[in-house]
Design a protein around this motif. Structure first.
Motif, PDB file in Angstrom:
ATOM      1  N   LEU A  14       0.830  -1.210   0.000  1.00 36.54           N
ATOM      2  CA  LEU A  14       0.000   0.000   0.000  1.00 36.54           C
ATOM      3  C   LEU A  14       0.863   1.258   0.000  1.00 36.54           C
ATOM      4  O   LEU A  14       0.588   2.218  -0.718  1.00 36.54           O
ATOM      5  N   SER A  15       1.905   1.245   0.824  1.00 39.30           N
ATOM      6  CA  SER A  15       2.795   2.405   0.880  1.00 39.30           C
ATOM      7  C   SER A  15       3.525   2.604  -0.436  1.00 39.30           C
ATOM      8  O   SER A  15       3.694   3.733  -0.900  1.00 39.30           O
ATOM      9  N   TYR A  16       3.970   1.507  -1.048  1.00 39.54           N
ATOM     10  CA  TYR A  16       4.650   1.617  -2.346  1.00 39.54           C
ATOM     11  C   TYR A  16       3.687   2.106  -3.426  1.00 39.54           C
ATOM     12  O   TYR A  16       4.080   2.863  -4.306  1.00 39.54           O
ATOM     13  N   LEU A  17       2.435   1.684  -3.356  1.00 39.46           N
ATOM     14  CA  LEU A  17       1.426   2.183  -4.297  1.00 39.46           C
ATOM     15  C   LEU A  17       1.272   3.689  -4.147  1.00 39.46           C
ATOM     16  O   LEU A  17       1.203   4.414  -5.147  1.00 39.46           O
ATOM     17  N   ALA A  69       7.374   7.685   2.117  1.00 45.40           N
ATOM     18  CA  ALA A  69       8.596   8.097   2.815  1.00 45.40           C
ATOM     19  C   ALA A  69       8.685   7.434   4.182  1.00 45.40           C
ATOM     20  O   ALA A  69       9.775   7.043   4.620  1.00 45.40           O
ATOM     21  N   MET A  70       7.554   7.275   4.851  1.00 50.78           N
ATOM     22  CA  MET A  70       7.569   6.613   6.151  1.00 50.78           C
ATOM     23  C   MET A  70       7.975   5.155   6.013  1.00 50.78           C
ATOM     24  O   MET A  70       8.750   4.641   6.818  1.00 50.78           O
ATOM     25  N   PHE A 105      -2.291  10.849  15.193  1.00 46.61           N
ATOM     26  CA  PHE A 105      -2.283  12.021  14.316  1.00 46.61           C
ATOM     27  C   PHE A 105      -3.007  11.716  13.008  1.00 46.61           C
ATOM     28  O   PHE A 105      -3.780  12.534  12.514  1.00 46.61           O
ATOM     29  N   ALA A 106      -2.792  10.527  12.465  1.00 44.75           N
ATOM     30  CA  ALA A 106      -3.477  10.129  11.231  1.00 44.75           C
ATOM     31  C   ALA A 106      -4.988  10.056  11.452  1.00 44.75           C
ATOM     32  O   ALA A 106      -5.768  10.452  10.577  1.00 44.75           O
ATOM     33  N   LEU A 107      -5.400   9.574  12.610  1.00 47.60           N
ATOM     34  CA  LEU A 107      -6.834   9.511  12.905  1.00 47.60           C
ATOM     35  C   LEU A 107      -7.438  10.913  12.994  1.00 47.60           C
ATOM     36  O   LEU A 107      -8.585  11.125  12.567  1.00 47.60           O
ATOM     37  N   VAL A 148      -5.614   7.866   6.023  1.00 50.82           N
ATOM     38  CA  VAL A 148      -5.747   6.401   6.033  1.00 50.82           C
ATOM     39  C   VAL A 148      -4.410   5.760   5.683  1.00 50.82           C
ATOM     40  O   VAL A 148      -3.953   4.824   6.359  1.00 50.82           O
ATOM     41  N   PHE A 149      -3.764   6.268   4.642  1.00 48.13           N
ATOM     42  CA  PHE A 149      -2.493   5.687   4.233  1.00 48.13           C
ATOM     43  C   PHE A 149      -1.370   5.975   5.228  1.00 48.13           C
ATOM     44  O   PHE A 149      -0.464   5.159   5.408  1.00 48.13           O
ATOM     45  N   ILE A 150      -1.409   7.118   5.893  1.00 47.23           N
ATOM     46  CA  ILE A 150      -0.427   7.403   6.943  1.00 47.23           C
ATOM     47  C   ILE A 150      -0.638   6.440   8.111  1.00 47.23           C
ATOM     48  O   ILE A 150       0.331   5.915   8.685  1.00 47.23           O
ATOM     49  N   ALA A 151      -1.893   6.181   8.460  1.00 51.57           N
ATOM     50  CA  ALA A 151      -2.189   5.221   9.530  1.00 51.57           C
ATOM     51  C   ALA A 151      -1.710   3.824   9.143  1.00 51.57           C
ATOM     52  O   ALA A 151      -1.132   3.113   9.985  1.00 51.57           O
ATOM     53  N   THR A 152      -1.913   3.423   7.888  1.00 54.25           N
ATOM     54  CA  THR A 152      -1.432   2.103   7.471  1.00 54.25           C
ATOM     55  C   THR A 152       0.092   2.052   7.472  1.00 54.25           C
ATOM     56  O   THR A 152       0.674   1.024   7.805  1.00 54.25           O
TER      57      THR A 152
END
Length: 181
Positions: A14-17, A69-70, A105-107, A148-152
């Motif tokens: 997901l992060s790479y996407l 980046a994360m 923070f993501a939430l 959502v993606f930061i939380a994942t």
């Protein structure tokens, strides 16, 4: 432990996407800026819609580049001690940081971004400039989506930390491999 590994690999995908989408948006933004410059200085034409598209694409690059980046550890670290620590200590810092800082923070981003997007949709918000882009809720929806993606990605930091602690894996083997640049 297999489910942690499978979950970690899924979160990494997901992060790479997100990274690939951010890269594509960056390339589109470069072409958009090139078009704007040529249209303005060669043909003396100005397109408000294309100028607004620049900051829309920039928002996509920024908001979807953060989860990538994360995951690849490409973000700026202020901590001067982190690089000197052994992998188990790094894992604990990443797990605690993700659970205490990143995911909450993501939430918040999701919560406030959703209401911000919903309000823009209900009002039919568009550009105030003639010839500007309409449907501003589309770009505003990137905020909760990015949350959502930061939380994942934060959850991915936790699963990766668990893999380092439980399976003895190393952070250096996964760090910045397969970069997009």
């Amino acid at each position: 432990m297999r489910w942690i590994i499978a979950l970690d690999h899924g979160l990494a995908r997901l992060s790479y996407l997100c990274g690939w989408i951010a890269s594509a948006a960056f390339i589109l933004m470069v072409f958009n800026v090139f078009y704007d410059v040529v249209a303005r200085y060669v043909f003396n034409e100005v397109s408000i819609g294309m100028q607004e598209m620049e900051w829309h694409l920039y928002a996509v690059v920024f908001l979807l580049g953060i989860p990538y980046a994360m995951r690849t550890d490409g973000h700026v670290r202020v901590d001067v001690f982190y690089d000197r620590w052994k992998d188990p200590m790094k894992a604990w810092v990443n797990i605690i940081g993700a659970l205490v800082l990143v995911i909450p923070f993501a939430l918040l981003i999701i919560y406030y971004g959703y209401s911000y997007t919903l309000e823009a949709y209900e009002l039919g918000e568009g550009s105030g400039d003639p010839g500007g882009l309409q449907y501003r809720w589309i770009i505003k929806s990137m905020m909760p989506l990015s949350g959502v993606f930061i939380a994942t990605s934060g959850l991915g930091m936790v699963t990766q930390g668990i893999r380092v602690l439980r399976l003895g894996e190393s952070y250096t083997s996964d760090k910045s491999q397969g970069g997009l640049a």
